[in-house]
Design an enzyme around this catalytic site. Structure first.
Site, PDB file in Angstrom:
ATOM      1  N   GLU A 284      54.728  28.471-101.135  1.00 23.67           N
ATOM      2  CA  GLU A 284      54.483  29.316 -99.952  1.00 23.67           C
ATOM      3  C   GLU A 284      52.997  29.651 -99.820  1.00 23.67           C
ATOM      4  O   GLU A 284      52.452  29.693 -98.721  1.00 23.67           O
ATOM      5  CB  GLU A 284      55.331  30.592-100.023  1.00 23.67           C
ATOM      6  CG  GLU A 284      56.818  30.278 -99.816  1.00 23.67           C
ATOM      7  CD  GLU A 284      57.699  31.504 -99.855  1.00 23.67           C
ATOM      8  OE1 GLU A 284      57.745  32.144-100.920  1.00 23.67           O
ATOM      9  OE2 GLU A 284      58.335  31.819 -98.826  1.00 23.67           O
TER      10      GLU A 284
ATOM     11  N   GLU B 121      64.672  28.676-105.054  1.00 21.56           N
ATOM     12  CA  GLU B 121      65.241  30.010-104.768  1.00 21.56           C
ATOM     13  C   GLU B 121      66.742  29.982-104.520  1.00 21.56           C
ATOM     14  O   GLU B 121      67.457  30.910-104.883  1.00 21.56           O
ATOM     15  CB  GLU B 121      64.553  30.643-103.551  1.00 21.56           C
ATOM     16  CG  GLU B 121      63.161  31.185-103.821  1.00 21.56           C
ATOM     17  CD  GLU B 121      62.064  30.162-103.587  1.00 21.56           C
ATOM     18  OE1 GLU B 121      62.330  28.944-103.689  1.00 21.56           O
ATOM     19  OE2 GLU B 121      60.925  30.594-103.317  1.00 21.56           O
TER      20      GLU B 121
END
Ligand code: NAD
Length: 701
Positions: free
Chosen positions: A104, A124
């Protein structure tokens, strides 16, 4: 202190992320990045920035410890906005592992270079989390919405080449990450390229319709059974394609927060920590070191011995496989050959690698060949007298330093150890079938097993990539005890009361188990369970009816798939069993002999009784000290028995239900069935204190 170091090379500022060992993203790093960007932004000497990790990795992910409370300032959003809005070009260099929050960060930079060998991904989903730092909004802008969904839902990291092909990165480099980053930055400066905020890329909803989404999800169907995080990911990506960036980020934040608070995520994170914690055993001195083990002898080339030999050989140990006779040895060789050849057929290894792997395992019928072994794993028939004989012989032939392990599923390790002159060096290594595949290794500590032996066993588990759970030397250890005294006994009780085996299996599978008890029995062999119970009966008695259906089917030759019939009939399809009236007649007879009235069942009752039994026997095992932590029990059930991981194992699931409620229901069934439903005193105690198994574990560590 961890954080970000700022260095310079000419007109390039280098923001060097330094949080050993793997550069997990935390508040210090966020603070350091913001500080570095503001410093470089106003420095007239600086024309471009490079964000790169010190050591072996870029940012390997978020520091999970930060997720337990409110994430400390500065926020991810503020940090990533600072990177994206930096007035000078920012180049991220991805190397080693770049996962989750790390990617990210890179997505918020203007350019991305990856060093050959990197693994880039979003794991995740495996923790039930929707990424909350822009992944669902920036990734689709770079790679397209469906490839982004595929990557986020799959959770599997990709290579530099794959990342380049999909447009996630701009270039692949080799060598030193800092130098590669600086080279790329200089190229950008020279070419006069400017900033390139990902958020500014136009993204359309075309190609992200329901049918494309359904097709993408179908590819992940198995991994997503019973899960719900993927629905939130789809919603986040729909926001990306329909809303302006800032609103999309808001939507992602809301979905991410919800995912973090979800039971699914709490359960998956519980498992993540339980798997780490299970190899830590209290009371072992820090100064103690595991013994160096290099050569392993496996005695008994049957189903288990062959798999165990493969597990060790695959991890680089020298392996000698011994059987009593040539037929046994040949059968073992065949098992090994067909496994490796199967791997080659499925493209997991080349044919040459398969041949080499087969040749790697030395096979012999001469027991004296174990003279060079550091570890001997016994996997002969499940029989106390035979095993004592074998261990006695091993003790005489093996070097004095060697550890002797038994793969017994039911016998007392302490008693077995008594057959040797080195009971401190004897331990149970209880593998699960198939031993080269199943992740769980129950390590059974006999009364005299030394700390050094236990530590060595834990080290071995790690080296052969198994997840250990340490058990005391009680009846059935952790897993089989809960299976036999708890869930399977109850399943058979329900059969007698009128539930059909296909209804029980269906209900248990709908709950999330990989297989219901009938199918497990038929696959593993109904006779194996009977054999184990016969051995266990020598240690402790259980009141009738105790798995009486299985123990009636075994002498009838209905021993499961291998015989073409067990709980089901396999004459039509050898893999999918059909209901068989003969089994129903057996069950009806057994019920009538015991005066048990038969009635219809709901799926809800089946699941409740099956799971409550697991919980109650689990609590007993904890109270007895056979398991040290409730989380260890969860590890055993998720990795050895197919309990649904997204429910966190039986003990975590009990906490989810609330122990007060669990106790109330156990007492309800106790009122009907009496003794074997007696609530465990530990369950009573924790429920009375409005406590939980998680709290029990915390108080122990
Ligand atoms: N099958 C399972 O699912 C499973 C799971 C966990 C543990 N176990 C345990 O593993 C052990 C082995 O089970 P298995 O299913 O592999 O049995 P198996 O019958 O497939 O194999 C046993 C092997 O031991 C050999 N053997 C017998 N006596 C011997 C001796 N004196 N010296 C050398 N070899 C000898 C036999 O020839 C045979 O090849 C048992 O203790 C069993 O309880 C089995």
């Amino acid at each position: 202190m961890s954080g970000v170091r700022i260095e310079r090379q000419g007109n390039v500022a280098i923001l060097l992320i330094d949080n050993p060992p793997v550069n997990a993203m935390n508040a210090d790093i966020r603070q350091g990045l913001i500080a570095g960007i503001s410093e470089a932004s106003v420095d007239e000497q600086i024309a471009a920035l490079v964000v790169v990790g010190a050591g072996k990795s870029f940012i390997s992910g978020a520091d999970l410890a930060e997720f337990d409370g409110a994430i400390p300032e500065p926020s991810y959003r503020e940090t990533l906005a600072a990177l994206e809005e930096c007035p000078k070009p920012v180049v991220a260099v991805l190397h080693g592992t770049a996962l989750g929050a790390g990617v990210e960060v890179a997505l918020a930079c203007h350019y991305r270079v990856a060093i050959e060998g990197v693994r880039i991904g979003f794991p995740e989903i495996t923790l039930g989390i929707v990424p909350g730092a822009g992944a669902t909004q920036r990734l689709p802008r770079l790679v397209g919405a469906i490839p982004a969904l595929n990557m986020l839902v799959g959770g599997v990291p990709v290579t530099a080449k794959a990342a380049l092909d999909m447009g996630l990165i701009d270039a692949i480099a080799v060598g030193d990450p800092v130098e590669a980053g600086v080279r790329h930055a200089l190229g950008i400066i020279e070419s006069g390229f400017g900033t390139r905020p990902t958020r500014a890329i136009e993204l359309s909803a075309s190609g992200f319709g329901e049918s494309e989404i359904a097709e993408c999800m179908a590819a992940h169907k198995r991994a997503l059974k019973g899960r719900s995080t993927q629905n939130a990911l789809i919603e986040a990506l729909k926001s990306a394609v329909t809303l302006p960036f800032d609103e999309g980020i808001e939507a992602e934040k809301r979905l991410s927060d919800l995912s973090l608070a979800s039971r699914e995520s709490q359960a998956l994170r519980h498992m993540f920590f339980a798997e780490r914690e299970s190899s830590r055993v209290p009371g072992i001195s820090r100064d103690l070191k595991p013994l160096p083990i290099q050569t392993v002898a496996v005695i008994g080339a049957g189903t288990m011995g062959s798999g165990i030999a493969m597990a060790f050989s695959n991890a680089g140990f020298s392996v000698i496989l011994v059987d009593a006779n040539l037929e046994g040895l040949e059968r073992g060789r065949q098992i090994i050959r067909s496994n490796y050849e199967g791997n080659a057929k499925r493209g997991r290894m080349t044919a040459e690698q398969a041949e080499a792997a087969i040749a790697q395992i030395v096979t012999t019928i001469d027991m004296s060949d174990i003279g060079s072994a550091d570890l001997i794993v016994e996997a002969v028939f499940e029989n106390m007298a035979l095993k004592k004989d074998v261990l006695g012989a091993v003790d005489k032939l093996a070097p004095a330093h060697a550890i002797i392990a038994s793969n017994t599923s039911s016998l007392s390790v302490t008693e077995l150890a008594g057959a040797t002159g080195r009971p401190d060096k004897v331990v149970g290594l209880h593998f699960f079938s198939p031993a080269h595949v199943m992740k769980l290794l129950e390590i059974v500590r006999g009364d005299l097993t030394s700390s050094e032996t236990l530590l060595t066993a834990l080290d071995i588990a790690k080296r052969i990539k198994k997840i250990p759970a340490v058990s005391g030397d009680g009846f059935g250890f952790i897993g089989n005890r809960m299976m036999l005294d708890g869930a399977f006994r109850e399943a058979e009780q329900m059969l007698l009361e009128g539930a059909a085996i296909d209804q029980i299996d269906g209900a248990i599978e709908a709950f999330g188990f990989a297989m219901g008890p009938g199918r497990v029995n038929d696959m593993a062999g109904v006779d194996i369970g009977t054999l184990v119970r016969q051995q266990l009966a020598l240690r402790a008695k259980r009141a009738d009816p105790y798995c009486i259906v299985s123990d009636t089917l075994t002498p009838m030759g209905r021993v499961g798939q291998k015989a073409g019939k067990g709980f089901y009939n396999y004459s039509v399809d050898p893999r999918v069993g059909a209901m068989d009236p003969e089994v129903t007649q057996v069950i009806e007879r057994l019920a009538s002999e015991r005066g048990i009235a038969r009635r219809a069942f709901t799926d809800g009752e089946i699941v409740e009784r099956f799971v409550l039994q697991l919980i109650n026997v689990g609590a007993e095992i904890l109270a007895e000290g056979v398991a040290y932590r409730a989380a260890d029990i969860d590890v055993v059930w998720v990795h050895g028995f197919g309990f649904p991981r997204h429910l966190g194992g039986p003990m975590f699931h009990a906490d989810t239900l609330g122990l007060g409620k669990v106790l109330e229901r156990v007492q309800h069934w106790q009122g009907i069935f009496g003794d074997y439903w007696k609530p465990s005193p530990l369950l009573v105690e924790l429920a009375a204190a409005d406590s939980s198994f998680a709290a029990y574990d915390r108080n122990r560590t």
